[in-house]
Design a protein around this motif. Structure first.
Motif, mmCIF file in Angstrom:
data_model
loop_
_atom_site.group_PDB
_atom_site.id
_atom_site.type_symbol
_atom_site.label_atom_id
_atom_site.label_comp_id
_atom_site.label_asym_id
_atom_site.label_seq_id
_atom_site.Cartn_x
_atom_site.Cartn_y
_atom_site.Cartn_z
ATOM 1 N N HIS A 252 -20.901 -47.725 48.567
ATOM 2 C CA HIS A 252 -21.683 -48.098 49.755
ATOM 3 C C HIS A 252 -20.775 -48.729 50.816
ATOM 4 O O HIS A 252 -20.868 -48.400 52.003
ATOM 5 C CB HIS A 252 -22.784 -49.081 49.342
ATOM 6 N N HIS A 257 -20.060 -48.284 55.141
ATOM 7 C CA HIS A 257 -19.727 -49.263 56.187
ATOM 8 C C HIS A 257 -18.364 -49.082 56.855
ATOM 9 O O HIS A 257 -18.255 -49.137 58.081
ATOM 10 C CB HIS A 257 -19.744 -50.680 55.594
ATOM 11 N N GLU A 297 -27.217 -51.306 58.939
ATOM 12 C CA GLU A 297 -27.588 -50.637 57.687
ATOM 13 C C GLU A 297 -28.364 -49.331 57.916
ATOM 14 O O GLU A 297 -28.138 -48.357 57.219
ATOM 15 C CB GLU A 297 -28.429 -51.569 56.801
HETATM 16 FE FE LIG Z 1 -24.542 -52.705 53.354
#
Ligand SMILES: [Fe+2]
Length: 430
Positions: A252, A257, A297
């Motif tokens: 993730h 990101h 997000e």
């Molecule tokens: Fe995150």
């Protein structure tokens, strides 16, 4: 604490006559005392008040001279108490105090975690957890030698997502991934090291990565962004469910990101949220955390008439990425798609699920700040910005309007936060 961290707040009452304020301010400049904040109040009959924050403390010789002269010329001079605010880091090294303050069980794992029944996985998590817990500012970032099994999980996730990124990721993301592939060996074959990616980002936007054992409180996580520091986990999700993780993991962080932090407008956007969170009330921090959720997000951008993802929660979830970008016929940020359903694979890669199409709203931090959201299921609402620059400008405008206890700025050279008011921090919560 160095000299520029110290602030003194004064309330000065002056006779309401032409040039009075200028004369009073001249006292500071002649004494070489730097003003950081001035606020005047409407006249009350024959006098008026102004508040001033200046660098230094009451017993500094220069400040003492200012006070003595003001007392001779002003109607009244009061040295005000410092405003007490929730603790916040003043120097990047102070992130050490909150970096391991995790909300979840960290390496201990919760009972519903896919790796809960796997002692080998738990031992591995504890090992990587310990690396993050022992990390301190200034040290080299810990390197993890990933096992074949962890690398295979990374590869499965990476390959599945990269096919979708071609269609659904925003241009800035795709460009950054190409650069990361060239400079850092991004690709399916190896899990990149946080250290390598951090060095890459530092050169591009000044962002860096520091390891964390798990989810942090919003206040602590957002504080890192103020310093252009992104807290990232370093462990890999459990191999039994490569397309599902109940918590952030290195897939993730690095697939979702990291590439976006190479984009200057996104880096500024993220730092803006971080700076606004410093010393803010719990209510304001919660509102900023929601803005973060709906942008960093789960944010979407309009590009070429299509919706493209820039949010990491989407970019690291093949099911939700397709769902968020494909639902409905066109982009129209202000269009609400309430009818129809879209079929797609579930997060766990299992059975396809019937879902109503999500709602799309134009990116507006005022609205996002008050909106609740699911944490373990797909979002029912996505905010669509017209560009990253537009997203940043709207965020900046929102932050300007916040009831903030002070104005904060980050000094890259000293790695310190500059504040314009005299504030006293509450003790740090650990
Ligand atoms: Fe995150």
């Amino acid at each position: 604490m160095n000299q520029t961290d110290l602030r003194l707040s004064l309330l000065v009452e002056l006779n309401d006559e032409p040039g009075a304020l200028e004369k009073a301010l001249g006292i500071f400049s002649r004494a070489g005392v730097n003003l950081t904040h001035i606020e005047s109040r409407p006249a009350r009959g024959q006098t008026f008040d102004f508040y001033v924050d200046c660098e230094g403390e009451r017993d500094d010789p220069a400040v003492a001279r200012v006070l003595a002269e003001l007392e001779r010329t002003a109607v009244k001079v009061l040295v005000l108490d410092r405003q007490v605010v929730p603790w916040f880091p003043r120097h990047v090294s102070e992130l050490d105090l909150v970096a391991t303050n995790t909300l979840d069980a960290g390496g201990a794992l919760l009972a519903d975690h896919p790796g809960f029944q796997d002692p080998e996985y738990r031992a591995r998590r504890a090992e990587i957890d310990a690396l993050a817990r022992s990390y301190r500012y200034g040290q080299a970032l810990p390197r993890v030698i990933y096992t074949d099994q962890e690398t295979a999980t990374w590869r499965t996730v990476y390959e599945r997502l990269s096919a979708l990124h071609e269609r659904h990721a925003c241009e800035a993301y795709r460009r950054a991934v190409q650069e990361l592939a060239g400079d850092c060996g991004y690709g399916p074959n190896d899990v990149p090291q946080l250290a390598t990616v951090s060095d890459f980002l530092r050169v591009r936007t000044g962002f860096s990565i520091r390891p964390t054992p798990g989810l942090l409180r919003s206040r602590d996580f957002l504080a890192g962004l103020a310093f252009r520091v992104f807290f990232a986990t370093q462990y890999v999700r459990h191999q039994s469910k490569p397309f599902y993780t109940p918590e952030p993991d290195v897939c993730h962080e690095l697939i979702g990101h990291a590439p976006m932090f190479a984009e200057p407008a996104f880096a500024e956007f993220s730092q803006e949220i971080g700076l606004a969170s410093l010393g803010a009330s719990d209510v304001e921090v919660e509102r900023l955390a929601r803005c973060y959720w709906f942008s960093v997000e789960f944010g979407l951008l309009e590009e070429g008439g299509l919706r493209k993802a820039y949010g990491a929660g989407l970019l690291s979830s093949y099911g939700e990425l397709a769902y968020a970008c494909s639902a409905g016929a066109d982009c129209g940020a202000d269009t609400t798609h309430k009818s129809g359903a879209t079929r797609e694979a579930g997060v766990g890669g299992g059975e396809a699920a019937e879902r109503p199409a999500p709602q799309y709203l134009p990116w507006d931090p005022e609205v996002a700040a008050t909106r609740s959201h699911p944490i373990t299921d797909y979002q029912d609402t996505y905010f669509v910005a017209s560009s990253l620059i537009d997203a940043r400008m709207r965020m900046q405008a929102y932050c300007r309007g916040l009831p903030r206890p002070f104005y904060a700025r980050y000094n890259e050279a000293t790695e310190r936060i500059w504040v314009d008011r005299a504030v006293r921090r509450q003790p740090v919560q650990t």
